[in-house]
Design an enzyme around this catalytic site. Structure first.
Site, short mmCIF file in Angstrom:
data_model
loop_
_atom_site.label_atom_id
_atom_site.label_comp_id
_atom_site.label_asym_id
_atom_site.label_seq_id
_atom_site.Cartn_x
_atom_site.Cartn_y
_atom_site.Cartn_z
N ALA A 92 -2.93 -7.66 8.02
CA ALA A 92 -4.04 -7.80 7.15
C ALA A 92 -3.79 -8.10 5.62
O ALA A 92 -4.81 -7.97 4.95
CB ALA A 92 -5.01 -6.87 7.61
N GLU B 188 1.37 10.95 -0.43
CA GLU B 188 1.78 10.15 0.47
C GLU B 188 2.83 10.74 1.29
O GLU B 188 3.82 9.85 2.00
CB GLU B 188 2.63 9.04 -0.20
CG GLU B 188 1.58 8.08 -1.15
CD GLU B 188 0.77 7.08 -0.27
OE1 GLU B 188 1.32 6.47 0.81
OE2 GLU B 188 -0.58 7.17 -0.48
N HIS C 69 6.81 3.36 -2.52
CA HIS C 69 7.16 4.68 -2.06
C HIS C 69 8.59 5.14 -2.68
O HIS C 69 9.39 4.07 -2.56
CB HIS C 69 7.01 4.84 -0.65
CG HIS C 69 5.68 4.99 -0.17
ND1 HIS C 69 5.62 4.41 1.22
CD2 HIS C 69 4.51 5.65 -0.43
CE1 HIS C 69 4.07 4.52 1.49
NE2 HIS C 69 3.77 5.35 0.69
N ASN D 240 5.21 -5.65 7.44
CA ASN D 240 4.28 -5.00 6.87
C ASN D 240 4.90 -3.85 5.86
O ASN D 240 3.96 -2.98 5.36
CB ASN D 240 3.32 -4.20 7.77
CG ASN D 240 1.83 -4.72 8.03
OD1 ASN D 240 1.46 -5.60 7.14
ND2 ASN D 240 1.20 -4.48 9.06
N CYS E 206 10.30 4.40 7.26
CA CYS E 206 9.05 4.66 7.23
C CYS E 206 8.49 5.11 8.50
O CYS E 206 7.40 5.59 8.72
CB CYS E 206 8.09 3.43 6.92
SG CYS E 206 8.77 2.56 5.38
O1 SUG Z 1 1.39 2.19 3.30
N1 SUG Z 1 1.85 -0.75 5.11
C1 SUG Z 1 2.26 0.48 4.94
C2 SUG Z 1 3.64 0.67 4.73
C3 SUG Z 1 4.26 2.13 4.85
C4 SUG Z 1 5.67 2.10 4.60
N2 SUG Z 1 5.99 3.53 4.59
C5 SUG Z 1 6.98 4.16 3.90
N3 SUG Z 1 7.46 3.20 2.70
N4 SUG Z 1 7.36 5.54 3.90
C6 SUG Z 1 1.76 0.78 3.54
O2 SUG Z 1 1.77 0.12 2.59
C7 SUG Z 1 0.37 -2.61 5.50
C8 SUG Z 1 -1.00 -2.84 6.54
C9 SUG Z 1 -1.24 -4.24 6.38
O3 SUG Z 1 -1.17 -4.98 5.24
O4 SUG Z 1 -2.04 -4.67 7.41
C10 SUG Z 1 0.55 -1.29 5.26
O5 SUG Z 1 -0.16 -0.34 5.40
#
Ligand code: SUG
Length: 444
Positions: A19, A174, A249, A362, A368
């Site tokens: 999304a 986070e 992150h 994503n 992650c």
């Molecule tokens: O928070 N992506 C997550 C990815 C998290 C990765 N986690 C770590 N690096 N630990 C975020 O950005 C994308 C959802 C979307 O666009 O549909 C998303 O939430």
């Protein structure tokens, strides 16, 4: 007292979709509105879990969350039957619907910060769910995350659960994605908190383009809650210039394990000061700082391949493996670097590649997808055993995914009331498989 690190991976939920919700996360933006494959995403995740369990590591499973989040949609003023709520949200505020449907709890590195009992004042393992306030869709996770963690780590003799920090940008938290634990051979630990900005200190530089999600104030609060002290914590700042290049992150630019910290030259604001402090506070071990230079791997390649979103796991004393996404083997600079890394006489002696492409698109790599929980034998014995992956559970969950998940989901499908029913049916069965009791709002 033995000490083992368990990895608790997030099981990808049935609404996994693209999304474009995460400003500052390059992959999320690039794949916005493309069609996802929730079934494949969940199976890729399960196969990674199985591969790690087969290496002899303790592997746990954390359940997904209830999505669509009907309670939040109703809080936002959509009314009527469930179908009417979904339909109205889709027509009037499709981004809100997408946010309330995100399967983002799959990235359990953001579920919580965990401090092992070896580090804390009361000797218990401490958990603080991350408030994830920087992104609306992620801010919806912490309450159920906390509930799930209590069901998995229930015994208060060994485990202590805190609520998430106050939901304000000053305390943007986070979780483990901005936290690392290093330790010596006797399991004396040091917790490295990496923040992106400070809410109260004007001298701390902030990024200009993309948000810094983690604040110093949040990191300090978590350390206080967990009963850590000056002697076993280091707070260091992530370089705002790399946040502006898509490093949303710290775990996109650095990973630590045992006596190894593997990171990019540009990861931190003041690397020498950080190294000195780590050496000083962990005097009984020879630290390996493995720094990847810009001319070996540019930041852009590190971000697109997720070289540092790898899992660094100990397979035997002095023998670590790097669990990397297949994108690392497909990026020439990173591939070259990894070939050299295993000949550099550091504890990292092998690299294994895993296909987690559905999650990668994503912005979620292997690291992650997992929450690390280091435990003594007694603590491990107190974990809900139904959540620990073995051959049988892997088989049952694979079968469960194949029965309940769709193999394509477009943003327009999120309005489909059948998706809500399918997800609830699946999750209801899952709570039995994982012996979680009634954890979801629809079950209460
Ligand atoms: O928070 N992506 C997550 C990815 C998290 C990765 N986690 C770590 N690096 N630990 C975020 O950005 C994308 C959802 C979307 O666009 O549909 C998303 O939430």
């Amino acid at each position: 007292m033995g000490n083992r690190e368990a990895n608790f991976d997030g099981l990808v939920g049935p609404t996994h979709n693209y999304a474009g919700l995460s400003w500052g996360n390059v992959a999320s933006g690039q794949h916005a509105r493309s069609t996802s494959n929730p079934r494949q995403a969940a199976l890729q995740g399960l196969d990674k879990m199985k591969a790690l369990a087969d290496l002899g590591l303790v592997q746990g499973v954390l359940a997904p969350q209830e999505r669509p989040d009907m309670a939040t949609l109703r809080r936002l003023g959509f009314t009527g039957s469930d179908s009417q709520v979904l339909d109205q949200a889709f027509r009037e505020e499709p981004l809100l619907l997408a946010a309330c449907c995100s399967a983002s709890a799959m990235w359990t590195a953001n579920a919580a910060t965990v401090s092992p009992g070896a580090d804390t004042q009361d000797g218990r393992v401490h958990f603080t769910p991350a408030n994830l306030v920087n992104k609306f869709h992620r801010s919806l996770e912490h309450e159920v995350t906390g509930r799930l963690l209590r069901r998995v780590f229930a015994d208060e003799t060994y485990f202590c659960h805190h609520p998430a920090l106050p939901a304000h940008e000053d305390f943007g938290d986070e979780g483990a994605a901005n936290h690392n634990r290093l330790h010596d051979d006797n399991n004396r630990g040091l917790e490295l908190f990496v923040y992106g900005r400070s809410a109260h200190r004007p001298d701390v530089p902030a990024p200009r383009r993309y948000p810094a999600r983690q604040t110093l104030e949040a990191s300090r609060a978590v350390a206080r809650l967990h009963g850590l002290g000056e002697h076993n914590t280091v707070f260091t700042q992530q370089n705002p210039a790399v946040i502006d290049q898509g490093v949303f992150h710290n775990d996109v630019i650095a990973v630590g394990n045992g006596n190894v910290l593997f990171y990019h030259q540009q990861a931190f604001v003041d690397t020498p000061a950080m190294q000195d402090e780590i050496r000083r506070k962990l005097p009984d071990t020879e630290m390996h700082f493995i720094e990847v230079r810009d001319d070996e791997v540019p930041v852009a390649d590190a971000v697109s391949s997720y070289l540092f979103n790898t899992q660094l796991v100990t397979l035997a004393p002095g023998h670590m493996a790097l669990i990397a996404p297949t994108e690392c083997a497909e990026t020439p600079s990173v591939k070259r670097y990894l070939e050299r890394l295993t000949t550099m006489h550091t504890p990292i002696q092998e690299v294994r590649f895993m296909d987690v492409k559905q999650s990668m698109q994503n912005g979620g790599g292997p690291a992650c997808l997992r929450l690390r929980v280091a435990m003594s034998d007694a603590e491990l014995a107190a974990v809900n055993p139904a959540c620990l992956l073995d051959e049988r559970l892997h088989q049952r969950l694979t079968d469960w995914v194949n029965r309940h998940y769709r193999d394509r989901l477009s943003p327009d499908d999120l309005r489909d009331p059948a998706l809500l029913t399918e997800s609830r049916t699946a999750l209801d069965e899952l709570t039995q498989l994982l012996a979680l009791g009634s954890v979801y709002p629809f079950q209460r």
